[in-house]
Design a protein around this motif. Structure first.
Motif, PDB file in Angstrom:
ATOM      1  N   ILE A 113      30.577  -2.091  -0.005  1.00  0.00           N
ATOM      2  CA  ILE A 113      29.572  -2.438  -1.008  1.00  0.00           C
ATOM      3  C   ILE A 113      30.229  -3.017  -2.251  1.00  0.00           C
ATOM      4  O   ILE A 113      29.703  -3.940  -2.881  1.00  0.00           O
ATOM      5  CB  ILE A 113      28.717  -1.201  -1.354  1.00  0.00           C
ATOM      6  N   GLU A 114      31.393  -2.493  -2.610  1.00  0.00           N
ATOM      7  CA  GLU A 114      32.131  -3.008  -3.768  1.00  0.00           C
ATOM      8  C   GLU A 114      32.378  -4.510  -3.634  1.00  0.00           C
ATOM      9  O   GLU A 114      32.313  -5.260  -4.610  1.00  0.00           O
ATOM     10  CB  GLU A 114      33.468  -2.269  -3.890  1.00  0.00           C
ATOM     11  N   VAL A 115      32.632  -4.954  -2.408  1.00  0.00           N
ATOM     12  CA  VAL A 115      32.919  -6.367  -2.156  1.00  0.00           C
ATOM     13  C   VAL A 115      31.634  -7.188  -2.085  1.00  0.00           C
ATOM     14  O   VAL A 115      31.578  -8.320  -2.580  1.00  0.00           O
ATOM     15  CB  VAL A 115      33.721  -6.518  -0.841  1.00  0.00           C
ATOM     16  N   ARG A 116      30.594  -6.613  -1.506  1.00  0.00           N
ATOM     17  CA  ARG A 116      29.358  -7.367  -1.253  1.00  0.00           C
ATOM     18  C   ARG A 116      28.385  -7.368  -2.430  1.00  0.00           C
ATOM     19  O   ARG A 116      27.454  -8.172  -2.461  1.00  0.00           O
ATOM     20  CB  ARG A 116      28.657  -6.795  -0.017  1.00  0.00           C
ATOM     21  N   LEU A 117      28.594  -6.495  -3.394  1.00  0.00           N
ATOM     22  CA  LEU A 117      27.645  -6.348  -4.498  1.00  0.00           C
ATOM     23  C   LEU A 117      27.841  -7.439  -5.549  1.00  0.00           C
ATOM     24  O   LEU A 117      28.963  -7.739  -5.953  1.00  0.00           O
ATOM     25  CB  LEU A 117      27.821  -4.977  -5.143  1.00  0.00           C
ATOM     26  N   GLN A 118      26.737  -8.014  -5.992  1.00  0.00           N
ATOM     27  CA  GLN A 118      26.767  -9.013  -7.059  1.00  0.00           C
ATOM     28  C   GLN A 118      25.684  -8.665  -8.070  1.00  0.00           C
ATOM     29  O   GLN A 118      24.500  -8.922  -7.845  1.00  0.00           O
ATOM     30  CB  GLN A 118      26.550 -10.420  -6.498  1.00  0.00           C
ATOM     31  N   LEU A 119      26.088  -8.071  -9.182  1.00  0.00           N
ATOM     32  CA  LEU A 119      25.147  -7.659 -10.215  1.00  0.00           C
ATOM     33  C   LEU A 119      24.892  -8.804 -11.187  1.00  0.00           C
ATOM     34  O   LEU A 119      25.816  -9.476 -11.619  1.00  0.00           O
ATOM     35  CB  LEU A 119      25.700  -6.453 -10.982  1.00  0.00           C
ATOM     36  N   GLY A 120      23.627  -8.993 -11.541  1.00  0.00           N
ATOM     37  CA  GLY A 120      23.275 -10.056 -12.476  1.00  0.00           C
ATOM     38  C   GLY A 120      23.213 -11.429 -11.835  1.00  0.00           C
ATOM     39  O   GLY A 120      23.512 -12.433 -12.486  1.00  0.00           O
ATOM     40  N   GLU A 151      23.326 -14.149   2.616  1.00  0.00           N
ATOM     41  CA  GLU A 151      24.641 -14.447   3.192  1.00  0.00           C
ATOM     42  C   GLU A 151      25.581 -13.245   3.101  1.00  0.00           C
ATOM     43  O   GLU A 151      26.759 -13.375   2.772  1.00  0.00           O
ATOM     44  CB  GLU A 151      25.260 -15.672   2.505  1.00  0.00           C
ATOM     45  N   GLY A 152      25.036 -12.069   3.382  1.00  0.00           N
ATOM     46  CA  GLY A 152      25.845 -10.859   3.385  1.00  0.00           C
ATOM     47  C   GLY A 152      26.073 -10.232   2.028  1.00  0.00           C
ATOM     48  O   GLY A 152      26.638  -9.142   1.932  1.00  0.00           O
ATOM     49  N   GLU A 187      18.488  -5.086  10.225  1.00  0.00           N
ATOM     50  CA  GLU A 187      19.190  -6.120   9.477  1.00  0.00           C
ATOM     51  C   GLU A 187      18.200  -7.048   8.782  1.00  0.00           C
ATOM     52  O   GLU A 187      17.004  -7.056   9.082  1.00  0.00           O
ATOM     53  CB  GLU A 187      20.108  -6.910  10.409  1.00  0.00           C
ATOM     54  N   SER A 188      18.724  -7.838   7.860  1.00  0.00           N
ATOM     55  CA  SER A 188      17.876  -8.739   7.087  1.00  0.00           C
ATOM     56  C   SER A 188      17.311  -9.848   7.973  1.00  0.00           C
ATOM     57  O   SER A 188      18.018 -10.426   8.805  1.00  0.00           O
ATOM     58  CB  SER A 188      18.686  -9.355   5.936  1.00  0.00           C
ATOM     59  N   ARG A 189      16.015 -10.147   7.763  1.00  0.00           N
ATOM     60  CA  ARG A 189      15.350 -11.244   8.474  1.00  0.00           C
ATOM     61  C   ARG A 189      14.779 -12.264   7.494  1.00  0.00           C
ATOM     62  O   ARG A 189      13.838 -12.978   7.811  1.00  0.00           O
ATOM     63  CB  ARG A 189      14.232 -10.683   9.367  1.00  0.00           C
ATOM     64  N   GLY A 190      15.378 -12.304   6.305  1.00  0.00           N
ATOM     65  CA  GLY A 190      14.874 -13.195   5.270  1.00  0.00           C
ATOM     66  C   GLY A 190      14.063 -12.415   4.252  1.00  0.00           C
ATOM     67  O   GLY A 190      13.408 -11.420   4.584  1.00  0.00           O
ATOM     68  N   ALA A 191      14.090 -12.862   3.010  1.00  0.00           N
ATOM     69  CA  ALA A 191      13.477 -12.101   1.924  1.00  0.00           C
ATOM     70  C   ALA A 191      11.987 -11.874   2.139  1.00  0.00           C
ATOM     71  O   ALA A 191      11.483 -10.763   1.950  1.00  0.00           O
ATOM     72  CB  ALA A 191      13.716 -12.820   0.593  1.00  0.00           C
ATOM     73  N   SER A 192      11.254 -12.914   2.530  1.00  0.00           N
ATOM     74  CA  SER A 192       9.805 -12.764   2.685  1.00  0.00           C
ATOM     75  C   SER A 192       9.465 -11.770   3.790  1.00  0.00           C
ATOM     76  O   SER A 192       8.544 -10.953   3.645  1.00  0.00           O
ATOM     77  CB  SER A 192       9.157 -14.123   2.964  1.00  0.00           C
ATOM     78  N   ASN A 193      10.194 -11.810   4.901  1.00  0.00           N
ATOM     79  CA  ASN A 193       9.962 -10.844   5.983  1.00  0.00           C
ATOM     80  C   ASN A 193      10.378  -9.436   5.575  1.00  0.00           C
ATOM     81  O   ASN A 193       9.710  -8.455   5.919  1.00  0.00           O
ATOM     82  CB  ASN A 193      10.731 -11.261   7.238  1.00  0.00           C
ATOM     83  N   ASP A 194      11.478  -9.331   4.845  1.00  0.00           N
ATOM     84  CA  ASP A 194      11.963  -8.015   4.428  1.00  0.00           C
ATOM     85  C   ASP A 194      11.038  -7.347   3.415  1.00  0.00           C
ATOM     86  O   ASP A 194      11.071  -6.124   3.253  1.00  0.00           O
ATOM     87  CB  ASP A 194      13.369  -8.138   3.827  1.00  0.00           C
TER      88      ASP A 194
END
Length: 245
Positions: A113-120, A151-152, A187-194
């Motif tokens: 999570i430390e690698v995948r997290l993007q705050l702001g 994209e992860g 897993e994610s299926r796109g923002a609108s589906n999620d």
């Protein structure tokens, strides 16, 4: 002041012993520097930090999701790497005790999570089309943040009007999203589906809305400070009129 005086005295003594010898001066510099770094390392390891940065918070939340209990301050501090952003420098000294109380299933999410997290994040980092944007704004209309996966990456967008605990709450949701991904295969299926009923963003947000106060109280009961997340997010903000600044 005492250490400064000792350093001056040691410098004078070494200068008198070695005189103008370059090799001895370099050798003494290396030894003294190593001692200085070792003392700083031991001093750093002796500090028990009670605040939550993304790594410590992820350890706490991951362990809570697995066991239903928040780990102690000592256990989490013992696991935090010295250089979270420099993977090749992450090590724990041989004299430092590692905690057996934290499961490997809790440690792995914290590192990833430390690698995948993007705050702001910017809105454009999280969505590709208008439908996704509208779905996210609708789902998070009562929250001070918007969370999406692209994209992860876990992209956390901060709203202009927000509570200081929003970033901590968003990280709890990130940990639950990771749990759904690894343990439930969702897993994610796109923002609108999620964002739809049964979608992973809606499932995780509903869980966080139910459980966030519980994990906060459990964490506070073992000494953690849960006023907010210690982090440096990017400066992007989302206005109520759906504009990113």
């Amino acid at each position: 002041m005492v250490s400064k005086s000792i350093g001056i005295a040691l410098g004078i003594a070494l200068a008198n012993c070695f005189g103008s010898s370059t090799s001895f001066a370099l050798a003494s510099f290396g030894v003294v520097t190593w001692i200085h770094m070792y003392c700083n390392l031991k001093s750093h390891q002796s500090i028990q930090l009670k605040t939550l940065n993304p790594y410590r918070a992820s350890l706490v939340f991951s362990e809570y999701l697995l066991s239903g209990q928040a780990p102690s301050i000592k256990e989490v501090n013992a696991e935090e790497p010295l250089f979270p952003d420099l993977l090749f420098l992450n090590f724990i000294s041989a004299n430092r005790e590692q905690s057996d109380a934290l499961s490997s299933e809790a440690k792995q999410p914290a590192s990833e999570i430390e690698v995948r997290l993007q705050l702001g994040s910017k809105l454009s980092d999280a969505v590709n089309n208008k439908e996704d944007a509208l779905a996210l704004f609708s789902l998070y209309k009562d929250e001070g943040y918007i969370l999406a996966e692209q994209e992860g990456k876990f992209c956390c967008l901060k709203k202009v009007v927000r509570h200081k605990q929003d970033m901590l709450k968003s990280l709890f949701q990130v940990n639950y999203l990771y749990w759904l991904e690894r343990n439930a295969g969702i897993e994610s299926r796109g923002a609108s589906n999620d964002c739809r009923q049964g979608g992973r963003l809606r499932i995780s947000l509903e869980y966080v809305q139910r459980e966030f106060n519980h994990v906060k109280m459990d964490s506070e009961s073992v000494g953690w400070v849960t006023d907010g997340l210690i982090a440096r997010p990017l400066l992007n903000r989302i206005r109520p009129v759906c504009e990113a600044v």
